[in-house]
Scaffold this motif. Structure first.
Motif, PDB file in Angstrom:
ATOM      1  N   ARG A  72      57.131   7.904   8.307  1.00  0.00           N
ATOM      2  CA  ARG A  72      58.070   7.628   7.377  1.00  0.00           C
ATOM      3  C   ARG A  72      59.190   9.425   8.685  1.00  0.00           C
ATOM      4  O   ARG A  72      60.178   8.780   8.727  1.00  0.00           O
ATOM      5  CB  ARG A  72      58.042   8.859   6.323  1.00  0.00           C
ATOM      6  CG  ARG A  72      58.275   8.015   4.735  1.00  0.00           C
ATOM      7  CD  ARG A  72      58.299   8.344   3.261  1.00  0.00           C
ATOM      8  NE  ARG A  72      58.144   7.065   2.551  1.00  0.00           N
ATOM      9  CZ  ARG A  72      56.602   6.903   2.702  1.00  0.00           C
ATOM     10  NH1 ARG A  72      55.694   7.246   2.648  1.00  0.00           N
ATOM     11  NH2 ARG A  72      56.868   5.726   1.243  1.00  0.00           N
ATOM     12  N   GLU A  73      58.060  10.060   8.334  1.00  0.00           N
ATOM     13  CA  GLU A  73      58.568  11.371   9.162  1.00  0.00           C
ATOM     14  C   GLU A  73      57.571  11.714  10.320  1.00  0.00           C
ATOM     15  O   GLU A  73      56.230  12.079   9.868  1.00  0.00           O
ATOM     16  CB  GLU A  73      59.238  12.936   8.924  1.00  0.00           C
ATOM     17  CG  GLU A  73      60.773  12.450   8.081  1.00  0.00           C
ATOM     18  CD  GLU A  73      61.039  13.225   7.491  1.00  0.00           C
ATOM     19  OE1 GLU A  73      60.136  14.705   7.155  1.00  0.00           O
ATOM     20  OE2 GLU A  73      62.062  13.518   6.786  1.00  0.00           O
ATOM     21  N   GLN A 121      62.689   6.152  15.319  1.00  0.00           N
ATOM     22  CA  GLN A 121      63.489   5.529  14.163  1.00  0.00           C
ATOM     23  C   GLN A 121      62.027   4.367  13.265  1.00  0.00           C
ATOM     24  O   GLN A 121      62.233   4.294  11.866  1.00  0.00           O
ATOM     25  CB  GLN A 121      64.737   4.708  14.435  1.00  0.00           C
ATOM     26  CG  GLN A 121      65.441   5.635  14.734  1.00  0.00           C
ATOM     27  CD  GLN A 121      67.172   4.707  15.229  1.00  0.00           C
ATOM     28  OE1 GLN A 121      66.743   3.192  15.511  1.00  0.00           O
ATOM     29  NE2 GLN A 121      68.055   5.445  15.549  1.00  0.00           N
ATOM     30  N   ILE A 144      63.638  13.720  13.806  1.00  0.00           N
ATOM     31  CA  ILE A 144      63.169  14.881  12.437  1.00  0.00           C
ATOM     32  C   ILE A 144      62.207  15.639  12.757  1.00  0.00           C
ATOM     33  O   ILE A 144      60.604  15.471  12.029  1.00  0.00           O
ATOM     34  CB  ILE A 144      63.188  14.169  11.491  1.00  0.00           C
ATOM     35  CG1 ILE A 144      64.672  12.457  11.262  1.00  0.00           C
ATOM     36  CG2 ILE A 144      63.356  15.069  10.239  1.00  0.00           C
ATOM     37  CD1 ILE A 144      65.904  13.752  11.279  1.00  0.00           C
ATOM     38  N   THR A 145      62.565  16.529  11.940  1.00  0.00           N
ATOM     39  CA  THR A 145      61.434  18.120  12.175  1.00  0.00           C
ATOM     40  C   THR A 145      60.893  18.613  11.141  1.00  0.00           C
ATOM     41  O   THR A 145      60.282  19.373  10.683  1.00  0.00           O
ATOM     42  CB  THR A 145      61.718  18.878  13.220  1.00  0.00           C
ATOM     43  OG1 THR A 145      62.866  19.369  12.524  1.00  0.00           O
ATOM     44  CG2 THR A 145      62.008  18.570  14.751  1.00  0.00           C
ATOM     45  N   SER A 146      61.462  18.536  10.130  1.00  0.00           N
ATOM     46  CA  SER A 146      61.565  18.681   8.896  1.00  0.00           C
ATOM     47  C   SER A 146      59.899  18.153   8.347  1.00  0.00           C
ATOM     48  O   SER A 146      59.333  18.756   7.369  1.00  0.00           O
ATOM     49  CB  SER A 146      62.357  18.076   6.951  1.00  0.00           C
ATOM     50  OG  SER A 146      61.812  16.754   6.959  1.00  0.00           O
TER      51      SER A 146
END
Length: 574
Positions: A72-73, A121, A144-146
């Motif tokens: 997902r990330e 993506q 996205i780095t979260s």
């Protein structure tokens, strides 16, 4: 944690690649004491550190599972200084985690940014990129780095040298505070230590090789030549060693372009790498080296960073590195992963002491050797030819041609034609500067014709403090003084200085040229010595004068102003 305790898929990938035991850096990183901790690691290039931090991330990435789930990330972010290094890391991690279902995406400058966006993506467990392109994706919102659990800074010292500090700090500032940070650097200068202190928590310091053991698989050699012979020395060095792959380093793009053109003109299969090339041109050049269509790469320091070429057995410093760290990075292109390599530094005579100091500060014991001569090269060619041409299985059509040749010519004639054909494909070696001047014996009476009226000049090098020799003194004087060999008279070499004669009619012009060509980088100082006699063999001595007594130098004029000495304000007494 030995390889046997790794997840089965990762262990299988290592076995397929022939990893029976970890390298030093891998063994130091995968021990239980390092689990979950931030690491500050100094490891030489080519020591297997990519696989090392790939293994160090196993616990965070797989979380005890055998395979990856849906991405997902991104879970891990690796930042590398150059496109080539980033692509190399991407390939290494792809096979390491491929059997476990890991997806590795690359984000580097010069590539299609939309394709990279689609790769991010669609889901990537690991993202590898250069600082500028990663920052670009952050601003676009495609990275996205979260969810990051691990951030790796690979070749951190090179990234700071290239001016990426601001990009790195911006990327690290938007990553989770509880991430694990692994920082790898060949050297740990103060800027790297400060970066680690800012962005790491209680980092464990690991040094996998002491300074004295750095690049133990590299054999260092240094060659002192006349400045005008540097290009010829490079040619003869390449011809003498005939490595499957060689990299020649220059200081500037212009020097790369000029030397590359000269090598190609002489018949070398060579490519050039410099900052002015497009990414497509760089890719074609590197592919030619990997395919063995080219065997020599001429490059600048920056352009060659992060490049890992197979069978790179020779590194030639056509120009002296600017510092010890640059020497280490250049030389690290060879002698990688247990393979042996040779590193040759071409040193102008006037900069020998600087080169010796740089080697000493890097704890490198280099062997000073003479530049290969055409005779040495031809002897080596003969050895290689005898080793290469060995009888083996032949096709029937080849045997038919061989029998026809034997009917027309003798075996000796056919063998000679084979040898001639092999030699014609090789670039011709160069004749280096040879001293045609006569270093006259000390007891020879009478001046040379044309040198009845001369002026003596002094150099601050001799046998003991500079290994002075007429073979390198002559070309140095010709270059610095804009004169020819025939305008240099007797040369008297002492222990700590050298005196030589210049005709009085040429002396003023010679002196003016010395002032124009003087450089702070030159270790050899040349000055007029008036009508001083040559030094006595074994040392320098001046005749005694009034109020002077025995002296090791000319009498000092007590009314002359004292020489200016640069001082450091911090240590000046009040």
């Amino acid at each position: 944690m030995p390889f046997s305790s790794l997840p089965a898929a990762v262990g299988e990938a290592l076995a397929e690649r022939g990893y029976a035991a970890p390298t030093d850096v891998q063994a130091a990183i995968i021990v239980p004491e390092t689990a979950g901790r931030d690491l500050l690691v100094s490891a030489q290039t080519g020591s297997g550190k990519t696989v090392a931090y790939g293994l160090a991330m196993v616990a965070e990435l797989l979380g005890g599972e055998e395979r990856f789930g849906f991405a997902r990330e991104p879970l891990a972010l690796i930042i590398a200084p150059t496109r080539e290094l980033a692509m190399q890391v991407q390939r290494e991690l792809a096979w390491l985690y491929g059997k476990a279902g890991g997806r590795v995406a690359s984000c580097v400058g010069g590539m299609n940014v939309r394709q990279e966006q689609r790769a991010l993506q669609s889901g990537a467990h690991i993202v590898v990129g250069t600082p500028g392109r990663l920052r670009d994706h952050l601003e676009r919102g495609s990275l996205i780095t979260s969810g990051l659990k691990v951030v790796v800074l690979d070749e951190a010292d090179e990234m700071l040298d290239l001016g990426f500090r601001e990009d790195i700090e911006e990327i690290l500032d938007v990553t989770p505070a509880d991430r694990r940070t692994l920082l790898f650097s060949a050297t740990i200068p103060k800027p790297i230590a400060n970066l680690a202190k800012t962005y790491q928590k209680d980092a464990l310091r690991i040094a996998t090789a002491s300074a004295g053991k750095a690049h133990a698989d590299i054999e260092y050699r240094a060659i002192a030549v006349a400045p005008a012979d540097i290009e010829h020395a490079v040619v003869n060095t390449l011809r003498f060693y005939e490595a499957n792959g060689a990299m020649v380093f220059c200081a500037t793009r212009e020097n790369v372009r000029r030397l590359h053109a000269s090598l190609v003109e002489r018949g070398f299969s060579a490519v050039a790498l410099s900052g002015e090339l497009s990414q497509n041109e760089r890719t074609h050049a590197l592919q030619a080296l990997r395919d063995r269509r080219a065997r020599v790469c001429v490059a600048t320091d920056v352009a060659a960073r992060g490049i890992d070429l197979p069978d790179l057995g020779l590194v030639v410093h056509a120009e002296i590195p600017i510092d010890a760290e640059t020497l280490q990075h250049r030389s690290g292109r060879t002698g990688r992963a247990g393979r042996k390599g040779i590193c040759v530094m071409i040193v102008p005579y006037s900069r020998r002491r600087r080169a010796e100091g740089m080697l000493r500060s890097n704890n490198v014991n280099a062997q000073w050797v003479e530049a290969p001569t055409p005779e040495d090269i031809r002897a080596k060619d003969q050895e290689r030819l005898l080793e290469t041409i060995t009888p083996g299985e032949a096709m029937e059509e080849d045997l038919v041609v061989a029998r026809q040749l034997l009917e027309r010519h003798s075996a000796e004639e056919i063998a000679a034609a084979l040898v001639r054909s092999a030699r014609q494909r090789l670039p011709e070696p160069e004749d280096l500067f040879t001293s045609g001047a006569d270093e006259r014996p000390a007891k020879m009476e009478g001046p040379r014709p044309g040198f009845e009226d001369t002026v003596w000049f002094r150099m601050n090098v001799g046998r003991n403090n500079g290994n002075a020799d007429a073979r390198w003194i002559l070309p140095l004087l010709c270059r610095r003084g804009h004169i020819t060999k025939s305008e240099i008279g007797a040369i008297r070499i002492g222990d700590r200085e050298t005196l030589f004669q210049i005709p009085r009619g040429v002396a003023d012009r010679f002196n003016q040229a010395l002032k124009k060509t003087a450089s702070p980088e030159d270790d050899v100082a040349i000055e007029a010595a008036g009508d001083a006699p040559p030094p006595v063999q074994g040392g320098r001595r001046r005749p005694n004068g009034p109020n002077n007594g025995p002296s090791n130098g000319p009498p000092r004029n007590k009314y002359a102003p004292k020489p200016y000495r640069k001082t450091n304000d911090r240590h000046r007494r009040p």
